[in-house]
Scaffold this motif. Structure first.
Motif, PDB file in Angstrom:
ATOM      1  N   GLN A  11      65.732  29.453   2.626  1.00 31.82           N
ATOM      2  CA  GLN A  11      65.981  30.284   1.452  1.00 31.82           C
ATOM      3  C   GLN A  11      67.117  31.273   1.684  1.00 31.82           C
ATOM      4  OE1 GLN A  11      62.578  32.085  -0.680  1.00 31.82           O
ATOM      5  NE2 GLN A  11      63.586  34.035  -0.287  1.00 31.82           N
ATOM      6  N   VAL A  12      67.957  31.428   0.669  1.00 30.90           N
ATOM      7  CA  VAL A  12      69.097  32.334   0.785  1.00 30.90           C
ATOM      8  C   VAL A  12      68.650  33.786   0.652  1.00 30.90           C
ATOM      9  CG1 VAL A  12      69.650  32.239  -1.685  1.00 30.90           C
ATOM     10  CG2 VAL A  12      71.421  32.848  -0.052  1.00 30.90           C
ATOM     11  N   ILE A  13      69.264  34.653   1.451  1.00 32.67           N
ATOM     12  CA  ILE A  13      69.076  36.094   1.369  1.00 32.67           C
ATOM     13  C   ILE A  13      70.442  36.730   1.185  1.00 32.67           C
ATOM     14  CG2 ILE A  13      68.421  38.199   2.604  1.00 32.67           C
ATOM     15  CD1 ILE A  13      66.022  36.576   1.763  1.00 32.67           C
ATOM     16  N   MET A  14      70.562  37.622   0.200  1.00 28.46           N
ATOM     17  CA  MET A  14      71.812  38.344  -0.032  1.00 28.46           C
ATOM     18  C   MET A  14      71.593  39.802   0.395  1.00 28.46           C
ATOM     19  SD  MET A  14      73.102  36.703  -3.644  1.00 28.46           S
ATOM     20  CE  MET A  14      74.844  36.962  -3.267  1.00 28.46           C
ATOM     21  N   PRO A  15      72.208  40.231   1.506  1.00 28.17           N
ATOM     22  CA  PRO A  15      71.978  41.584   2.022  1.00 28.17           C
ATOM     23  C   PRO A  15      72.995  42.597   1.492  1.00 28.17           C
ATOM     24  CG  PRO A  15      73.032  40.236   3.707  1.00 28.17           C
ATOM     25  CD  PRO A  15      72.915  39.394   2.476  1.00 28.17           C
ATOM     26  N   PHE A  16      72.493  43.752   1.080  1.00 24.52           N
ATOM     27  CA  PHE A  16      73.329  44.842   0.567  1.00 24.52           C
ATOM     28  C   PHE A  16      73.036  46.098   1.385  1.00 24.52           C
ATOM     29  CE2 PHE A  16      72.876  41.827  -2.816  1.00 24.52           C
ATOM     30  CZ  PHE A  16      74.123  41.793  -3.413  1.00 24.52           C
ATOM     31  N   TYR A  17      74.116  46.782   1.774  1.00 22.37           N
ATOM     32  CA  TYR A  17      74.001  47.993   2.583  1.00 22.37           C
ATOM     33  C   TYR A  17      74.678  49.146   1.849  1.00 22.37           C
ATOM     34  CZ  TYR A  17      72.586  44.965   6.432  1.00 22.37           C
ATOM     35  OH  TYR A  17      71.913  44.057   7.221  1.00 22.37           O
ATOM     36  N   LEU A  18      73.927  50.204   1.592  1.00 22.64           N
ATOM     37  CA  LEU A  18      74.450  51.396   0.934  1.00 22.64           C
ATOM     38  C   LEU A  18      74.692  52.459   1.995  1.00 22.64           C
ATOM     39  CD1 LEU A  18      75.135  52.959  -1.650  1.00 22.64           C
ATOM     40  CD2 LEU A  18      72.706  53.509  -1.873  1.00 22.64           C
ATOM     41  N   PRO A  70      65.573  50.474   6.527  1.00 20.29           N
ATOM     42  CA  PRO A  70      65.919  49.186   7.130  1.00 20.29           C
ATOM     43  C   PRO A  70      66.005  48.088   6.068  1.00 20.29           C
ATOM     44  CG  PRO A  70      64.160  50.273   8.350  1.00 20.29           C
ATOM     45  CD  PRO A  70      64.330  51.030   7.067  1.00 20.29           C
ATOM     46  N   LEU A  71      66.813  47.072   6.326  1.00 18.06           N
ATOM     47  CA  LEU A  71      67.010  45.991   5.372  1.00 18.06           C
ATOM     48  C   LEU A  71      65.683  45.332   5.022  1.00 18.06           C
ATOM     49  CD1 LEU A  71      69.382  44.442   3.940  1.00 18.06           C
ATOM     50  CD2 LEU A  71      69.078  42.716   5.739  1.00 18.06           C
ATOM     51  N   ALA A  72      65.370  45.323   3.712  1.00 22.68           N
ATOM     52  CA  ALA A  72      64.098  44.761   3.259  1.00 22.68           C
ATOM     53  C   ALA A  72      64.197  44.404   1.785  1.00 22.68           C
ATOM     54  CB  ALA A  72      62.961  45.767   3.473  1.00 22.68           C
ATOM     55  N   ASP A 104      69.901  42.281  11.872  1.00 25.51           N
ATOM     56  CA  ASP A 104      69.233  41.773  10.668  1.00 25.51           C
ATOM     57  C   ASP A 104      69.521  40.286  10.471  1.00 25.51           C
ATOM     58  OD1 ASP A 104      68.203  44.269  10.045  1.00 25.51           O
ATOM     59  OD2 ASP A 104      69.878  44.810   8.741  1.00 25.51           O
ATOM     60  N   ARG A 105      70.753  39.902  10.693  1.00 28.61           N
ATOM     61  CA  ARG A 105      71.127  38.501  10.525  1.00 28.61           C
ATOM     62  C   ARG A 105      70.368  37.618  11.506  1.00 28.61           C
ATOM     63  NH1 ARG A 105      77.027  35.866  11.864  1.00 28.61           N
ATOM     64  NH2 ARG A 105      76.664  33.824  10.910  1.00 28.61           N
ATOM     65  N   ALA A 106      70.297  38.052  12.761  1.00 33.80           N
ATOM     66  CA  ALA A 106      69.570  37.271  13.767  1.00 33.80           C
ATOM     67  C   ALA A 106      68.092  37.162  13.409  1.00 33.80           C
ATOM     68  CB  ALA A 106      69.753  37.910  15.140  1.00 33.80           C
ATOM     69  N   ARG A 107      67.517  38.275  12.942  1.00 39.18           N
ATOM     70  CA  ARG A 107      66.094  38.273  12.567  1.00 39.18           C
ATOM     71  C   ARG A 107      65.833  37.316  11.408  1.00 39.18           C
ATOM     72  NH1 ARG A 107      63.866  41.169   8.451  1.00 39.18           N
ATOM     73  NH2 ARG A 107      65.658  42.590   8.372  1.00 39.18           N
ATOM     74  N   LEU A 108      66.653  37.389  10.375  1.00 39.93           N
ATOM     75  CA  LEU A 108      66.445  36.543   9.197  1.00 39.93           C
ATOM     76  C   LEU A 108      66.671  35.071   9.514  1.00 39.93           C
ATOM     77  CD1 LEU A 108      68.132  38.853   6.552  1.00 39.93           C
ATOM     78  CD2 LEU A 108      65.699  38.325   6.723  1.00 39.93           C
ATOM     79  N   LYS A 109      67.691  34.791  10.325  1.00 40.52           N
ATOM     80  CA  LYS A 109      67.908  33.402  10.730  1.00 40.52           C
ATOM     81  C   LYS A 109      66.722  32.889  11.531  1.00 40.52           C
ATOM     82  CE  LYS A 109      71.853  31.921  12.129  1.00 40.52           C
ATOM     83  NZ  LYS A 109      73.093  31.758  12.922  1.00 40.52           N
ATOM     84  N   GLY A 110      66.146  33.771  12.356  1.00 36.87           N
ATOM     85  CA  GLY A 110      64.964  33.397  13.126  1.00 36.87           C
ATOM     86  C   GLY A 110      63.765  33.085  12.242  1.00 36.87           C
ATOM     87  N   GLU A 111      63.767  33.640  11.024  1.00 43.74           N
ATOM     88  CA  GLU A 111      62.701  33.370  10.058  1.00 43.74           C
ATOM     89  C   GLU A 111      63.031  32.157   9.185  1.00 43.74           C
ATOM     90  OE1 GLU A 111      62.408  36.989   7.886  1.00 43.74           O
ATOM     91  OE2 GLU A 111      61.584  38.137   9.580  1.00 43.74           O
ATOM     92  N   GLY A 112      64.139  31.479   9.486  1.00 43.51           N
ATOM     93  CA  GLY A 112      64.510  30.289   8.734  1.00 43.51           C
ATOM     94  C   GLY A 112      65.265  30.561   7.451  1.00 43.51           C
ATOM     95  N   LYS A 113      65.816  31.773   7.313  1.00 42.97           N
ATOM     96  CA  LYS A 113      66.544  32.132   6.093  1.00 42.97           C
ATOM     97  C   LYS A 113      68.026  31.779   6.211  1.00 42.97           C
ATOM     98  CE  LYS A 113      63.029  34.402   4.136  1.00 42.97           C
ATOM     99  NZ  LYS A 113      62.054  34.436   5.235  1.00 42.97           N
ATOM    100  N   ARG A 114      68.656  31.599   5.054  1.00 42.25           N
ATOM    101  CA  ARG A 114      70.118  31.482   4.967  1.00 42.25           C
ATOM    102  C   ARG A 114      70.659  32.859   4.598  1.00 42.25           C
ATOM    103  NH1 ARG A 114      71.682  27.313   0.681  1.00 42.25           N
ATOM    104  NH2 ARG A 114      69.775  28.027  -0.320  1.00 42.25           N
ATOM    105  N   VAL A 115      71.542  33.396   5.393  1.00 47.20           N
ATOM    106  CA  VAL A 115      72.037  34.754   5.193  1.00 47.20           C
ATOM    107  C   VAL A 115      73.439  34.706   4.606  1.00 47.20           C
ATOM    108  CG1 VAL A 115      72.479  36.989   6.261  1.00 47.20           C
ATOM    109  CG2 VAL A 115      70.657  35.519   7.163  1.00 47.20           C
ATOM    110  N   TYR A 116      73.559  35.234   3.398  1.00 39.48           N
ATOM    111  CA  TYR A 116      74.850  35.277   2.725  1.00 39.48           C
ATOM    112  C   TYR A 116      75.691  36.415   3.300  1.00 39.48           C
ATOM    113  CZ  TYR A 116      77.998  34.487  -1.243  1.00 39.48           C
ATOM    114  OH  TYR A 116      79.076  34.166  -2.025  1.00 39.48           O
ATOM    115  N   ARG A 117      76.993  36.358   3.061  1.00 39.37           N
ATOM    116  CA  ARG A 117      77.871  37.421   3.542  1.00 39.37           C
ATOM    117  C   ARG A 117      77.407  38.775   2.992  1.00 39.37           C
ATOM    118  NH1 ARG A 117      82.200  36.900   6.039  1.00 39.37           N
ATOM    119  NH2 ARG A 117      82.621  34.772   5.353  1.00 39.37           N
ATOM    120  N   PRO A 118      77.310  39.809   3.843  1.00 38.92           N
ATOM    121  CA  PRO A 118      76.795  41.100   3.366  1.00 38.92           C
ATOM    122  C   PRO A 118      77.782  41.823   2.465  1.00 38.92           C
ATOM    123  CG  PRO A 118      77.600  41.314   5.609  1.00 38.92           C
ATOM    124  CD  PRO A 118      77.653  39.844   5.273  1.00 38.92           C
TER     125      PRO A 118
END
Length: 236
Positions: A11-18, A70-72, A104-118
């Motif tokens: 599953q894709v995840i789109m991460p946003f950082y403020l 934290p990213l959630a 965060d990217r390593a953690r999400l990839k470890g959970e089987g996620k697809r990480v989009y460019r932040p």
């Protein structure tokens, strides 16, 4: 992988950082900033269909930086009450973002996620005390040195200048219509109204991005130059 940089698992995840300036000059604005961040959170919660597709993190900075959210997913976020003090340095914020996104990217990839460019939203009311941040920006943020370089959109008011914001809003993301953006306040604008407008634009950007992922064609919906009332927006 392509220019969009999306990892190739589930599953894709789109991460946003403020990244929020909380230096001493922000003291009179903290109530408005806290209210605005709360409104942003509520806007994301109002559309549960994207809850599993977008994640948000908040990093505050003055002369140091820390991750206060934290990213959630929006439903898993608890907002702190932000306070202001200290001087203004950009470098700590850039370093904190880079370190946290790598983890965060390593953690999400470890959970089987697809990480989009932040995507980074950078909010400041002033100039940094020195230009040391430029070295951090070049080595940590630009695509020449970072495969997972972020999209960047910078917002500045009070003493922030367009010339400095241009150095933070990365000029070339390698994709058509994906240049960096920066917004600078008009002299007549009231800061309370600016923060309200900025938060509304951020919510719209994140929600539109989330809906694109839900439709199976994820893309970061960067704010358009005319989007923020009371600010002049420009491409880099």
């Amino acid at each position: 992988m392509g220019e969009r940089m999306m990892d190739t698992e589930g599953q894709v995840i789109m991460p946003f950082y403020l990244l929020c300036d909380v230096s001493g000059s922000m003291v009179p604005d903290m109530r408005d900033l806290n209210n605005g961040i709360s409104e942003l959170h509520q806007a994301l919660l109002s559309e549960p269909i994207i809850n599993d597709l977008v994640m948000l993190s908040i990093i505050t900075f003055n002369h140091t930086a820390q991750t206060v959210v934290p990213l959630a997913a929006p439903e898993n976020i608890t907002l702190p009450q932000l306070t202001a003090s200290g001087g203004t340095e950009y470098g700590p914020a850039l370093r904190e973002f880079h370190q946290k996104f790598q983890a965060d990217r390593a953690r999400l990839k470890g959970e089987g996620k697809r990480v989009y460019r932040p995507c980074v939203y950078f909010l400041t009311d002033g100039e940094p005390n020195n230009k040391n941040y430029l070295k951090d920006f070049t080595s940590l943020i630009t695509k020449e040195h970072n495969e997972a370089y972020p999209y960047v959109c910078a917002f500045g008011f009070r003493d922030a200048t367009a010339a400095t914001l241009q150095t933070v809003a990365y000029p070339n993301f390698g994709e058509q219509n994906k240049r960096g953006r920066y917004f600078i306040a008009k002299q007549s604008a009231k800061i309370t109204e600016l923060l309200t407008s900025m938060v509304g634009v951020l919510a719209q950007s994140i929600l539109q991005s989330g809906h694109s992922a839900q439709a199976g064609a994820p893309v970061v919906a960067m704010p358009q130059p005319q989007a923020v009332s009371g600010m002049v927006g420009s491409f880099v």
